[in-house]
Write a protein that holds these residues in place. Structure first.
Motif, PDB file in Angstrom:
ATOM      1  N   THR A 160      -1.700  -4.133   2.189  1.00  0.00           N
ATOM      2  CA  THR A 160      -2.258  -5.621   2.238  1.00  0.00           C
ATOM      3  C   THR A 160      -3.756  -5.470   1.761  1.00  0.00           C
ATOM      4  OG1 THR A 160      -3.254  -5.209   4.443  1.00  0.00           O
ATOM      5  CG2 THR A 160      -0.994  -5.838   4.449  1.00  0.00           C
ATOM      6  N   PRO A 161      -4.472  -6.562   1.703  1.00  0.00           N
ATOM      7  CA  PRO A 161      -5.879  -6.515   1.368  1.00  0.00           C
ATOM      8  C   PRO A 161      -6.829  -5.871   2.292  1.00  0.00           C
ATOM      9  CG  PRO A 161      -4.851  -8.958   1.034  1.00  0.00           C
ATOM     10  CD  PRO A 161      -3.984  -8.211   1.663  1.00  0.00           C
ATOM     11  N   ASN A 162      -6.315  -5.604   3.364  1.00  0.00           N
ATOM     12  CA  ASN A 162      -7.248  -4.765   4.308  1.00  0.00           C
ATOM     13  C   ASN A 162      -7.123  -3.293   3.922  1.00  0.00           C
ATOM     14  OD1 ASN A 162      -8.198  -6.880   5.941  1.00  0.00           O
ATOM     15  ND2 ASN A 162      -6.312  -6.836   7.385  1.00  0.00           N
ATOM     16  N   ASP A 163      -5.886  -2.944   3.661  1.00  0.00           N
ATOM     17  CA  ASP A 163      -5.689  -1.488   3.084  1.00  0.00           C
ATOM     18  C   ASP A 163      -6.388  -1.327   1.741  1.00  0.00           C
ATOM     19  OD1 ASP A 163      -3.898  -0.852   5.132  1.00  0.00           O
ATOM     20  OD2 ASP A 163      -2.278  -1.873   3.972  1.00  0.00           O
ATOM     21  N   GLU A 165      -9.353  -2.645   0.919  1.00  0.00           N
ATOM     22  CA  GLU A 165     -10.671  -2.600   1.388  1.00  0.00           C
ATOM     23  C   GLU A 165     -11.211  -1.277   2.117  1.00  0.00           C
ATOM     24  OE1 GLU A 165     -12.384  -5.662   3.784  1.00  0.00           O
ATOM     25  OE2 GLU A 165     -11.041  -7.303   2.918  1.00  0.00           O
ATOM     26  N   ARG A 166     -10.106  -0.894   2.825  1.00  0.00           N
ATOM     27  CA  ARG A 166     -10.330   0.511   3.317  1.00  0.00           C
ATOM     28  C   ARG A 166     -10.357   1.864   2.138  1.00  0.00           C
ATOM     29  NH1 ARG A 166      -7.111  -1.536   7.835  1.00  0.00           N
ATOM     30  NH2 ARG A 166      -5.280  -1.058   6.804  1.00  0.00           N
ATOM     31  N   SER A 169     -13.811   1.769   0.766  1.00  0.00           N
ATOM     32  CA  SER A 169     -14.783   2.105   1.832  1.00  0.00           C
ATOM     33  C   SER A 169     -15.932   2.926   0.984  1.00  0.00           C
ATOM     34  CB  SER A 169     -14.128   2.886   2.848  1.00  0.00           C
ATOM     35  OG  SER A 169     -15.383   2.790   3.757  1.00  0.00           O
ATOM     36  N   ALA A 175     -15.268  -8.861  -1.591  1.00  0.00           N
ATOM     37  CA  ALA A 175     -13.684  -8.808  -0.674  1.00  0.00           C
ATOM     38  C   ALA A 175     -12.939 -10.023  -1.017  1.00  0.00           C
ATOM     39  CB  ALA A 175     -14.131  -8.730   0.758  1.00  0.00           C
ATOM     40  N   SER A 176     -13.456 -10.971  -1.438  1.00  0.00           N
ATOM     41  CA  SER A 176     -12.669 -12.379  -1.629  1.00  0.00           C
ATOM     42  C   SER A 176     -11.983 -12.162  -2.878  1.00  0.00           C
ATOM     43  CB  SER A 176     -13.672 -13.659  -1.736  1.00  0.00           C
ATOM     44  OG  SER A 176     -14.759 -13.440  -2.402  1.00  0.00           O
ATOM     45  N   CYS A 215      -4.021   5.617  -1.144  1.00  0.00           N
ATOM     46  CA  CYS A 215      -3.747   4.427  -0.334  1.00  0.00           C
ATOM     47  C   CYS A 215      -2.517   4.495   0.416  1.00  0.00           C
ATOM     48  CB  CYS A 215      -3.909   3.147  -1.067  1.00  0.00           C
ATOM     49  SG  CYS A 215      -3.827   1.787   0.026  1.00  0.00           S
TER      50      CYS A 215
END
Length: 226
Positions: A160-163, A165-166, A169, A175-176, A215
Motif C-alpha cells: 500500500t502507499p504506507n508500505d 512510505e516505510r 523512510s 507523500a501525496s 519492501c
C-alpha cells in the motif's frame, strides 16, 4: 475689295491648318502635359514576402521529436549532443511508454535557426538519432518529471502507499505524489509506483540509498524519471 480678299485668305488659311492638324499622327496631336514642380513618385518595389527565400527567418519556439534514445539516456546527454543549439534541460522532455521505458523525446528549440542547426549537429556526430518536426500539442501532453521523480519497480502486490512510505523512510519526498499501478509483463505482471521529490538532489539521494532495497521481502528497483 482688298479687305474682302484678306478675309477670304484668312478663312482658307484657317481651314487648311485644321485639316492639316486632323491628318497628324495621334502622338503629335497630344496635348502637352502641364509643367509640375513635384517630383515623380518612384515605382513601388514588389512585395518580397511572396518569395519564401526573401522572407526573414522564422522566430518563435520550434518543437521536434528526437528518436534513438535508450533507457539510460539523460537530458544532459541530449543538451551536450546538441551543443550550440541554446538548449537547457527544461527544453527536453522524455516520452515514456506504459512501462516507463523511454521511446523518444521532445525538444523545444528557441527558433527555427537552432532547429536547423540541430539537423547539422546530428548529421555530424549523432547519426544514431533522428529528428522530426512536431507540434506544440505533443509537447504539452508529456509529463515533465525533470529528474525529481523515482519509479519503484517490483513492489509486492499487497503493498500500500504506507508500505512505500516505510520503504522511503529517511528520504525527503512528497507523500501525496505516490501513485501505484500494475503493468502486464512476462511471465507475471508487476506492480510499480512513482514518487516525486522536492529537488533532483533529493531524488538522487533516494536512488543511491534505496535502490535494490526491500519492501515486504521483495527487492525493489529504482529509476530516476527524466
Amino acid at each position: 475689295m482688298s479687305q474682302l480678299r484678306n478675309a477670304i485668305r484668312s478663312t482658307f488659311a484657317l481651314r487648311s491648318s485644321v485639316a492639316t492638324a486632323r491628318g497628324l499622327p495621334p502622338l503629335l496631336r497630344d496635348v502637352p502635359r502641364p509643367f509640375s514642380t513635384e517630383p515623380e513618385q518612384p515605382a513601388q518595389p514588389e512585395d518580397s514576402s511572396a518569395d519564401p527565400f526573401l522572407r526573414p527567418p522564422n522566430t518563435g519556439l520550434v518543437y521536434a521529436k528526437l528518436f534513438g534514445v535508450s533507457r539510460h539516456t539523460l537530458k544532459t546527454d541530449i543538451v551536450n549532443l546538441l551543443e550550440g543549439c541554446n538548449l537547457t534541460q527544461d527544453d527536453v522532455r522524455f516520452h515514456y511508454n506504459r512501462m516507463f521505458v523511454p521511446t523518444g523525446m521532445m525538444v523545444q528549440f528557441p527558433s527555427r535557426f537552432e532547429f536547423d542547426q540541430a539537423f547539422k549537429v546530428i548529421g555530424k556526430k549523432g547519426r544514431l538519432y533522428r529528428l522530426e518536426r512536431a507540434d506544440r500539442s505533443q509537447w504539452d501532453l508529456l509529463m515533465n518529471y525533470g529528474g525529481k521523480a523515482l519509479l519503484l519497480q517490483g513492489i509486492p502486490f499487497s503493498a500500500t502507499p504506507n508500505d512505500v512510505e516505510r520503504f522511503l523512510s529517511g528520504c525527503q519526498y512528497e507523500a501525496s505524489s505516490i501513485q501505484m499501478m500494475v503493468r502486464p509483463a512476462f511471465p507475471d505482471p508487476i506492480k510499480m509506483a512513482t514518487v516525486s521529490f522536492p529537488s533532483q538532489i533529493e531524488a538522487t539521494n533516494a536512488f543511491i540509498t534505496k535502490n535494490r532495497g526491500f519492501c515486504q521481502n521483495s527487492q525493489v528497483l529504482l529509476r530516476v524519471l527524466q
